[in-house]
Design a protein around this motif. Structure first.
Motif, PDB file in Angstrom:
ATOM      1  N   ALA A 373       0.858  -1.181   0.000  1.00 19.76           N
ATOM      2  CA  ALA A 373       0.000   0.000   0.000  1.00 19.76           C
ATOM      3  C   ALA A 373       0.893   1.228   0.000  1.00 19.76           C
ATOM      4  CB  ALA A 373      -0.931   0.003   1.208  1.00 19.76           C
ATOM      5  N   GLY A 374       0.939   1.937  -1.161  1.00 19.57           N
ATOM      6  CA  GLY A 374       1.785   3.117  -1.249  1.00 19.57           C
ATOM      7  C   GLY A 374       1.325   4.215  -0.310  1.00 19.57           C
ATOM      8  N   SER A 375       0.009   4.440  -0.254  1.00 23.03           N
ATOM      9  CA  SER A 375      -0.584   5.389   0.685  1.00 23.03           C
ATOM     10  C   SER A 375      -1.738   4.664   1.360  1.00 23.03           C
ATOM     11  CB  SER A 375      -1.106   6.633  -0.047  1.00 23.03           C
ATOM     12  OG  SER A 375      -0.050   7.278  -0.736  1.00 23.03           O
ATOM     13  N   PRO A 376      -1.706   4.567   2.691  1.00 28.87           N
ATOM     14  CA  PRO A 376      -2.750   3.794   3.379  1.00 28.87           C
ATOM     15  C   PRO A 376      -4.150   4.251   2.975  1.00 28.87           C
ATOM     16  CG  PRO A 376      -1.022   4.443   4.912  1.00 28.87           C
ATOM     17  CD  PRO A 376      -0.748   5.152   3.620  1.00 28.87           C
ATOM     18  N   ARG A 377      -4.951   3.275   2.602  1.00 27.39           N
ATOM     19  CA  ARG A 377      -6.348   3.479   2.222  1.00 27.39           C
ATOM     20  C   ARG A 377      -6.501   4.329   0.959  1.00 27.39           C
ATOM     21  NH1 ARG A 377      -5.687   0.283   5.404  1.00 27.39           N
ATOM     22  NH2 ARG A 377      -6.836  -0.189   7.317  1.00 27.39           N
ATOM     23  N   GLU A 378      -5.437   4.560   0.223  1.00 28.04           N
ATOM     24  CA  GLU A 378      -5.543   5.355  -0.992  1.00 28.04           C
ATOM     25  C   GLU A 378      -5.240   4.553  -2.250  1.00 28.04           C
ATOM     26  OE1 GLU A 378      -3.360   8.945  -0.849  1.00 28.04           O
ATOM     27  OE2 GLU A 378      -4.386   9.715   0.929  1.00 28.04           O
ATOM     28  N   GLU A 379      -4.190   3.741  -2.223  1.00 26.73           N
ATOM     29  CA  GLU A 379      -3.867   2.952  -3.406  1.00 26.73           C
ATOM     30  C   GLU A 379      -3.012   1.753  -3.023  1.00 26.73           C
ATOM     31  OE1 GLU A 379      -1.752   5.529  -5.997  1.00 26.73           O
ATOM     32  OE2 GLU A 379       0.139   5.348  -4.907  1.00 26.73           O
ATOM     33  N   VAL A 380      -3.044   0.756  -3.858  1.00 25.38           N
ATOM     34  CA  VAL A 380      -2.224  -0.443  -3.711  1.00 25.38           C
ATOM     35  C   VAL A 380      -1.357  -0.556  -4.957  1.00 25.38           C
ATOM     36  CG1 VAL A 380      -2.235  -2.959  -3.579  1.00 25.38           C
ATOM     37  CG2 VAL A 380      -3.873  -1.640  -2.235  1.00 25.38           C
ATOM     38  N   THR A 381      -0.082  -0.802  -4.762  1.00 24.78           N
ATOM     39  CA  THR A 381       0.854  -0.954  -5.871  1.00 24.78           C
ATOM     40  C   THR A 381       1.259  -2.414  -5.998  1.00 24.78           C
ATOM     41  OG1 THR A 381       1.704   1.282  -5.533  1.00 24.78           O
ATOM     42  CG2 THR A 381       3.063  -0.219  -6.834  1.00 24.78           C
ATOM     43  N   VAL A 382       1.196  -2.921  -7.214  1.00 20.54           N
ATOM     44  CA  VAL A 382       1.597  -4.299  -7.507  1.00 20.54           C
ATOM     45  C   VAL A 382       2.730  -4.234  -8.529  1.00 20.54           C
ATOM     46  CG1 VAL A 382       0.849  -6.564  -8.306  1.00 20.54           C
ATOM     47  CG2 VAL A 382      -0.772  -5.066  -7.109  1.00 20.54           C
ATOM     48  N   GLU A 383       3.871  -4.835  -8.205  1.00 19.35           N
ATOM     49  CA  GLU A 383       5.018  -4.815  -9.104  1.00 19.35           C
ATOM     50  C   GLU A 383       5.542  -6.232  -9.305  1.00 19.35           C
ATOM     51  OE1 GLU A 383       8.082  -2.226  -7.815  1.00 19.35           O
ATOM     52  OE2 GLU A 383       6.986  -0.378  -8.298  1.00 19.35           O
ATOM     53  N   VAL A 384       5.799  -6.570 -10.542  1.00 18.82           N
ATOM     54  CA  VAL A 384       6.427  -7.843 -10.900  1.00 18.82           C
ATOM     55  C   VAL A 384       7.599  -7.506 -11.821  1.00 18.82           C
ATOM     56  CG1 VAL A 384       6.115 -10.131 -11.907  1.00 18.82           C
ATOM     57  CG2 VAL A 384       4.178  -8.993 -10.785  1.00 18.82           C
ATOM     58  N   SER A 385       8.813  -7.899 -11.423  1.00 23.05           N
ATOM     59  CA  SER A 385      10.001  -7.556 -12.210  1.00 23.05           C
ATOM     60  C   SER A 385      10.894  -8.777 -12.345  1.00 23.05           C
ATOM     61  CB  SER A 385      10.756  -6.397 -11.550  1.00 23.05           C
ATOM     62  OG  SER A 385      11.167  -6.744 -10.238  1.00 23.05           O
ATOM     63  N   ASN A 386      11.660  -8.778 -13.429  1.00 21.78           N
ATOM     64  CA  ASN A 386      12.616  -9.855 -13.670  1.00 21.78           C
ATOM     65  C   ASN A 386      13.721  -9.358 -14.595  1.00 21.78           C
ATOM     66  OD1 ASN A 386      10.106 -10.323 -15.655  1.00 21.78           O
ATOM     67  ND2 ASN A 386      11.987 -10.912 -16.722  1.00 21.78           N
ATOM     68  N   PRO A 387      14.951  -9.843 -14.410  1.00 23.48           N
ATOM     69  CA  PRO A 387      16.031  -9.461 -15.322  1.00 23.48           C
ATOM     70  C   PRO A 387      15.759  -9.987 -16.723  1.00 23.48           C
ATOM     71  CG  PRO A 387      16.881 -10.458 -13.308  1.00 23.48           C
ATOM     72  CD  PRO A 387      15.413 -10.721 -13.319  1.00 23.48           C
ATOM     73  N   LEU A 388      16.148  -9.196 -17.705  1.00 25.12           N
ATOM     74  CA  LEU A 388      15.995  -9.625 -19.092  1.00 25.12           C
ATOM     75  C   LEU A 388      17.104 -10.600 -19.448  1.00 25.12           C
ATOM     76  CD1 LEU A 388      15.148  -6.219 -20.785  1.00 25.12           C
ATOM     77  CD2 LEU A 388      13.579  -8.087 -20.280  1.00 25.12           C
ATOM     78  N   PRO A 389      16.789 -11.624 -20.200  1.00 25.86           N
ATOM     79  CA  PRO A 389      17.830 -12.574 -20.603  1.00 25.86           C
ATOM     80  C   PRO A 389      18.812 -11.913 -21.557  1.00 25.86           C
ATOM     81  CG  PRO A 389      15.790 -13.045 -21.755  1.00 25.86           C
ATOM     82  CD  PRO A 389      15.463 -11.988 -20.745  1.00 25.86           C
ATOM     83  N   ALA A 390      20.036 -12.418 -21.568  1.00 24.33           N
ATOM     84  CA  ALA A 390      21.060 -11.885 -22.464  1.00 24.33           C
ATOM     85  C   ALA A 390      20.659 -12.143 -23.916  1.00 24.33           C
ATOM     86  CB  ALA A 390      22.412 -12.526 -22.170  1.00 24.33           C
ATOM     87  N   GLY A 391      20.835 -11.134 -24.750  1.00 23.84           N
ATOM     88  CA  GLY A 391      20.452 -11.300 -26.155  1.00 23.84           C
ATOM     89  C   GLY A 391      18.944 -11.292 -26.322  1.00 23.84           C
ATOM     90  N   VAL A 392      18.505 -11.842 -27.397  1.00 24.20           N
ATOM     91  CA  VAL A 392      17.074 -11.927 -27.696  1.00 24.20           C
ATOM     92  C   VAL A 392      16.618 -13.340 -27.399  1.00 24.20           C
ATOM     93  CG1 VAL A 392      15.286 -11.681 -29.441  1.00 24.20           C
ATOM     94  CG2 VAL A 392      17.283 -10.165 -29.471  1.00 24.20           C
TER      95      VAL A 392
END
Length: 441
Positions: A373-392
């Motif tokens: 919760a970025g700001s209580p009772r105001e918004e929820v943040t959801v993040e999913v991240s991962n390193p990109l593989p080398a090359g394509v």
């Protein structure tokens, strides 16, 4: 624009009808459903006559000829009229009667011709009635009223010189004035009614067009929602099936080539069980989606449970079981006021799509999942991240980007924002969702 010389087709594809009313019994201006005032200002403009129009024209002509015949037979009684005026009366009246066949095409011109004719003939009175009524019916009052005044002014000398002294006094003058006004008012009433009918038809056509547009938009929105739900439910589960089946196929090939340990029956059975469980789970989730789509929300029947934030840990465990390295953390205080169900469902779908994309496009890369919760009772943040593989990285699982498109629509419908992209070799999918329902939703 409707061709004024051709009857339109109704919604059933039949020509010559408006609804259940045959075209033949409608006035031509209504039968073609033309514009309320034609190019020359007349109701419907020049149109092809219907059977009703021909019948009305024949009756009007017969009426005018009958009046002409009666009045011509009495011309010899008008001994107070000059001989030249008596001589002109019958032929001018006949011309007025014959001219009625062109009253629909040239109503204003015919009325203007009738100004001097009406001042010189009595036998044209029957034709004059039709011409005055036709003028008010087919010409706007801004142009027809001055012509009516000209007719009255033109006939005034005859009334004052001959009618008042010899044909009944001032009662005859009142009769002549009523003759003009009554039939002009009648034609104006017919015109107003005809314009109203045309306006109502235009409104009905416009409403049908608008209804068809709204229906098409509704169907398009329904198809989009169905596609989004199907993708969110099946893409994750099918990607898990693909990973497990791919791992089993890879190890089997290695074992057959002698470069890896031979798979035991227990390992094969365990892998097959995992694939089977995921397939069953995919069918169950698909059945739940179809149930929601087919169930009437007003029927009172309970809908199947939808995923929420409490199911995120199970989602992460499934990804880990498929071989993904997932770092999961959640910091949402929901003890006093839990997030609304739609927010929880959207947050679940964001994490699900993020894990699926990482599994497809960055296989083997560790995934970081954060829900806070970025700001209580105001918004929820959801993040999913991962390193990109080398090359394509060439994904073994086909995809067309429909998942992110559908997810973007879902987040926007929930009043949130979705961002995704790569920075410094890390791909991040981030959604910010309002704690409370947006206004109007």
């Amino acid at each position: 624009m409707t061709d004024p010389g051709r009857p339109p087709r109704d919604s059933g594809g039949r020509s010559g009808e408006r609804g259940s009313v045959p075209r033949s019994i409608l006035p031509g201006a209504l039968a073609v459903h033309a514009d309320a005032s034609g190019e020359d200002g007349r109701v419907g403009g020049p149109v092809r006559r219907t059977a009703r129009d021909w019948a009305v024209d024949a009756l009007a002509f017969a009426w005018a000829v009958g009046i002409w015949a009666v009045l011509v037979s009495r011309l010899d009684t008008y001994d107070y009229l000059p001989d030249w005026l008596v001589a002109l009366d019958a032929p001018l009246g006949a011309v007025a009667c014959i001219a009625l066949w062109w009253r629909r095409r040239f109503p204003l011109l015919l009325a203007l011709i009738m100004v001097p004719v009406g001042a010189l003939t009595n036998s044209g009175s029957g034709a004059g009635i039709v011409i005055i009524l036709n003028l008010a019916l087919r010409v706007p009052w801004q142009r027809s009223l001055p012509v009516l005044c000209a007719m009255i002014a033109a006939v005034a000398p005859y009334v004052l010189i001959y009618s008042v002294p010899y044909e009944g006094g001032w009662a005859a003058a009142v009769f002549v004035l009523a003759y003009f006004l009554v039939f002009f008012a009648w034609g104006s009433a017919l015109r107003a009614r005809r314009l109203l009918v045309l306006k109502l038809r235009e409104d009905a056509d416009r409403e049908r067009t608008e209804h068809a547009r709204r229906l098409a938009e509704s169907r398009r929105a329904e198809r989009t929602a169905i596609a989004r739900e199907m993708h969110d439910v099946l893409a994750h589960r099918i990607s898990l099936l693909s990973v497990h089946a791919g791992a089993l196929a890879y190890r089997t090939r290695k074992s057959e080539a002698g470069s890896g340990a031979q798979l035991s029956g227990a390992e094969i059975a365990e892998s097959a069980q995992v694939i089977r469980d995921n397939a069953h789970q995919a069918l169950n989730e698909l059945r739940d989606v179809l149930y929601v789509l087919r169930t009437d929300t007003d029927s009172g029947e309970p809908a199947p449970p939808q995923p929420d934030m409490a199911d995120l840990l199970g989602l992460v465990d499934e990804a880990r079981a498929a071989g993904q390295t997932v770092d999961y953390g959640a910091e949402v205080d929901s003890a006093s006021e839990p997030p609304r169900p739609q927010l929880q469902r959207t947050a679940y779908r964001v994490v699900q799509e993020g894990l699926t994309n990482a599994r497809k496009h960055a296989p083997g890369s560790p995934v970081k999942v954060r829900v806070y919760a970025g700001s209580p009772r105001e918004e929820v943040t959801v993040e999913v991240s991962n390193p990109l593989p080398a090359g394509v990285a060439e994904s073994e699982i086909p995809g067309a980007g429909a998942g992110l498109t559908g997810l973007h629509e879902r987040v926007e419908l929930d009043g949130g924002t979705l961002r995704h992209g790569s920075v410094d070799g890390t791909f991040t999918l981030s959604a910010r969702l309002p704690w409370h329902s947006p206004p109007g939703r």
